[in-house]
Scaffold this active site. Structure first.
Site, mmCIF file in Angstrom:
data_model
loop_
_atom_site.group_PDB
_atom_site.id
_atom_site.type_symbol
_atom_site.label_atom_id
_atom_site.label_comp_id
_atom_site.label_asym_id
_atom_site.label_seq_id
_atom_site.Cartn_x
_atom_site.Cartn_y
_atom_site.Cartn_z
ATOM 1 N N GLY A 132 18.398 -3.262 12.861
ATOM 2 C CA GLY A 132 18.918 -1.894 12.803
ATOM 3 C C GLY A 132 18.574 -1.239 11.484
ATOM 4 O O GLY A 132 18.018 -1.850 10.570
ATOM 5 N N GLY A 183 19.087 -0.474 8.201
ATOM 6 C CA GLY A 183 19.949 -0.980 7.149
ATOM 7 C C GLY A 183 20.075 -0.060 5.958
ATOM 8 O O GLY A 183 21.006 -0.185 5.161
ATOM 9 N N ARG A 184 19.147 0.870 5.802
ATOM 10 C CA ARG A 184 19.225 1.816 4.682
ATOM 11 C C ARG A 184 18.621 3.165 5.035
ATOM 12 O O ARG A 184 18.222 3.922 4.152
ATOM 13 C CB ARG A 184 18.532 1.224 3.448
ATOM 14 C CG ARG A 184 17.095 0.837 3.632
ATOM 15 C CD ARG A 184 16.588 0.015 2.444
ATOM 16 N NE ARG A 184 15.225 -0.444 2.659
ATOM 17 C CZ ARG A 184 14.149 0.165 2.210
ATOM 18 N NH1 ARG A 184 14.276 1.290 1.540
ATOM 19 N NH2 ARG A 184 12.957 -0.327 2.431
ATOM 20 N N LYS A 195 15.812 7.703 3.841
ATOM 21 C CA LYS A 195 15.580 6.282 3.627
ATOM 22 C C LYS A 195 16.059 5.918 2.227
ATOM 23 O O LYS A 195 15.465 6.326 1.228
ATOM 24 C CB LYS A 195 14.099 5.952 3.795
ATOM 25 C CG LYS A 195 13.835 4.459 3.888
ATOM 26 C CD LYS A 195 12.442 4.158 4.380
ATOM 27 C CE LYS A 195 12.215 2.653 4.509
ATOM 28 N NZ LYS A 195 10.879 2.327 5.002
ATOM 29 N N ASP A 219 22.776 -3.077 -0.080
ATOM 30 C CA ASP A 219 23.424 -1.874 -0.614
ATOM 31 C C ASP A 219 22.943 -0.593 0.068
ATOM 32 O O ASP A 219 23.451 0.491 -0.211
ATOM 33 C CB ASP A 219 23.225 -1.774 -2.125
ATOM 34 C CG ASP A 219 21.753 -1.716 -2.548
ATOM 35 O OD1 ASP A 219 20.883 -1.453 -1.683
ATOM 36 O OD2 ASP A 219 21.479 -1.927 -3.745
ATOM 37 N N GLY A 220 21.956 -0.710 0.965
ATOM 38 C CA GLY A 220 21.492 0.469 1.685
ATOM 39 C C GLY A 220 20.657 1.423 0.854
ATOM 40 O O GLY A 220 20.360 2.529 1.296
ATOM 41 N N ARG A 241 11.940 10.944 5.235
ATOM 42 C CA ARG A 241 10.867 10.629 6.176
ATOM 43 C C ARG A 241 10.942 11.526 7.403
ATOM 44 O O ARG A 241 12.020 11.800 7.935
ATOM 45 C CB ARG A 241 10.951 9.162 6.604
ATOM 46 C CG ARG A 241 9.867 8.769 7.610
ATOM 47 C CD ARG A 241 9.764 7.277 7.774
ATOM 48 N NE ARG A 241 10.951 6.665 8.345
ATOM 49 C CZ ARG A 241 11.179 5.347 8.363
ATOM 50 N NH1 ARG A 241 10.309 4.525 7.816
ATOM 51 N NH2 ARG A 241 12.276 4.857 8.903
ATOM 52 N N ASP A 287 9.902 -4.759 14.787
ATOM 53 C CA ASP A 287 10.812 -3.664 14.443
ATOM 54 C C ASP A 287 10.147 -2.642 13.529
ATOM 55 O O ASP A 287 10.735 -1.594 13.246
ATOM 56 C CB ASP A 287 12.093 -4.200 13.791
ATOM 57 C CG ASP A 287 11.818 -5.059 12.574
ATOM 58 O OD1 ASP A 287 11.234 -6.137 12.752
ATOM 59 O OD2 ASP A 287 12.184 -4.662 11.459
ATOM 60 N N ASP A 309 7.167 2.358 8.539
ATOM 61 C CA ASP A 309 7.914 1.382 7.734
ATOM 62 C C ASP A 309 7.025 0.648 6.737
ATOM 63 O O ASP A 309 6.687 -0.520 6.903
ATOM 64 C CB ASP A 309 8.632 0.380 8.644
ATOM 65 C CG ASP A 309 10.056 0.818 8.939
ATOM 66 O OD1 ASP A 309 10.420 1.944 8.548
ATOM 67 O OD2 ASP A 309 10.801 0.056 9.558
#
Length: 497
Positions: free
Chosen positions: A81, A83-84, A103, A115-116, A166, A244, A254
């Site tokens: 998922g 995460g940040r 992001k 910590d994202g 993004r 992913d 990504d």
């Protein structure tokens, strides 16, 4: 910025709503007006800065993080998922809608104790590569801006947090379908819901039935092959081709420890976390197919196996044809030598399409092998074709080769394939229009990042300016086209961000 919320409103259960945590002292580090035009933003503003940094709420934004799973370095992770990354919604632009994501916006339910946040160096690198690939005509997500801060974050050492804004036509990944293919998560109903949404949003000419599903997956296979063909032709190594990280639309996505080739090396590894070379440059075509096979397995509950296999069989055909198209343009070889007028080229006329393709692949492969054996720079060697007279082997390109006999033998076969070029100057100009002078070399990115850390944004902005016109000469920036210094050769990055 006008937002709509199709994913948020139609796919409840495919995400968690989460709001960004603001960053202290936000400030623009970089801005792409070209990307801003996609979503009808005329210029950066203080109000937009506060909204995109998470310090103020943006009207009509829903704020959510998507859930998905994926295969990471070959092993299945059942829940991943965002995460940040926090998505605001789809911004409406003159030619369609683009997801807008922050992001580095802070922790989400999928941060897995992280910590994202994103650190400045990774945020700057993502911004630069997104915009650089676009200017090189490689399918990619885009980057609107990088927002810096004075918020400290810890990785190997203390760094400062930043946010990359993004833009993506879609954030749907192969991993989404892997997550929702399991019965305990509502498959096949949830899976079908996601496929139908994807088709309606991005493939409106297709129907949401068996025939439409087959056509859709076939297009996904072809789009993925096209993207990877572009990577191989331009000399780009992604570094982390987990499922992913694979866009369902075939966009480069990504970015972590990516790199362009400097000295050509077929098995170049750009990721410090990949010592075995699963995602080495030469492995990318095979990994693309492997990832598509994992996607096909996830879609098996709703698409017939024969249809999945038929679509997968299109991958290699599409990859080879796209790669041939790109490399023929780079080397100046016409799609067919039928119009060749030299006596030597007449022998090519009798070749079948398959024989010609195989012959051209062998010729292209021969040149890359020579580059590797002679330790030549990939981008600069191809750019040299813009100064090459194809009728004579004596050239600055030939002078770069230690193995001169090897080059001469290759060049003889190359001349035979080319035939006679009537307008050499025009031919050279065409080579410069497809072989870039400037790429985002890792050492250039690193120099810009160090300067930002010291409070100097000029090198970053100059590098961004150069990369906006990679095929132009830009003589005032010639130094940006040089091979890396010794410290910058073959830099390997980590996944830390």
């Amino acid at each position: 910025m006008q937002l709509k919320q199709d994913f948020f409103e139609q796919l409840s259960g495919f995400y968690s709503q989460v709001f960004p945590l603001g960053i202290s002292n936000p400030h623009w580090l970089a801005w792409s007006q070209d990307a801003a035009n996609l979503i009808a933003i005329e210029k950066p503003s203080d109000a937009l800065l506060q909204g995109l940094s998470g310090n103020a709420q943006i009207a009509d934004a829903s704020y959510y993080a998507q859930v998905y799973s994926g295969h990471q370095f070959g092993g299945y992770s059942p829940q991943l998922g965002d995460g940040r990354s926090i998505i605001l919604g789809e911004a409406i632009g003159p030619q369609g809608a683009w997801d807008v994501a922050l992001k580095g916006g802070g922790p989400t339910p999928y941060s897995r104790h992280g910590d994202g946040r994103a650190v400045m160096r990774s945020a700057v690198r993502e911004f630069l590569i997104s915009e650089a690939l676009h200017q090189l005509h490689v399918p990619t997500t885009r980057a609107l801006a990088v927002i810096g801060s004075d918020l400290p974050v810890w990785r190997e050492t203390q760094e400062t947090a930043a946010i990359t804004v993004r833009l993506a036509k879609s954030h749907i990944r192969f991993g989404h379908f892997e997550f929702f293919c399991h019965s305990e998560r509502g498959a096949p109903d949830k899976l079908k819901q996601l496929v139908n949404f994807t088709i309606k949003q991005h493939y409106p000419d297709l129907s949401c039935d068996a025939a439409g599903y087959k056509a859709w997956f076939t297009q996904v296979v072809r789009d993925t092959a096209k993207m990877i063909a572009h990577w191989q032709a331009i000399g780009f190594a992604h570094g982390v081709m987990n499922t992913d990280n694979m866009s369902i639309l075939g966009d480069s996505f990504d970015f972590g420890p990516f790199a362009f080739l400097d000295t050509f090396k077929e098995d170049f590894i750009c990721n410090h976390s990949d010592p075995e070379g699963r995602y080495a440059f030469s492995q990318q075509p095979g990994i693309g197919l492997w990832n598509l096979q994992r996607l096909a397995q996830a879609l098996a509950p709703i698409i017939a196996s024969d249809d999945l296999i038929a679509a997968l069989n299109q991958y290699q055909v599409e990859l080879v044809q796209q790669y041939l198209r790109l490399m023929r343009a780079k080397l100046g070889m016409a799609v067919s030598p039928a119009k060749a007028t030299s006596p030597e080229a007449e022998s090519n006329k009798g070749l079948t399409d398959t024989e010609l393709d195989n012959s051209d692949l062998e010729l292209i492969g021969g040149f890359t092998m020579l580059m590797e054996g002679n330790h030549l720079d990939y981008t600069n060697s191809l750019r040299s074709f813009g100064q090459l007279d194809p009728h004579t082997k004596h050239s600055s390109l030939r002078d770069d080769f230690i193995d001169v006999n090897g080059f001469d033998n290759w060049f003889e076969a190359y001349q035979k394939r080319l035939g006679h070029i009537h307008d050499v100057e025009q031919w050279q100009g065409q080579r410069n229009s497809v072989n870039p002078k400037y790429i985002l070399r890792n050492y250039l990115a690193q120099e810009a990042i160090v300067a930002v850390e010291e409070g100097n944004l000029t090198p970053l902005h100059e590098l961004q300016q150069v990369l906006q016109k990679p095929f132009d000469e830009q003589p005032e920036f010639d130094d940006f086209a040089k091979r890396p210094p010794d410290w910058g050769q073959g830099l390997i990055m980590s996944c830390s961000s």
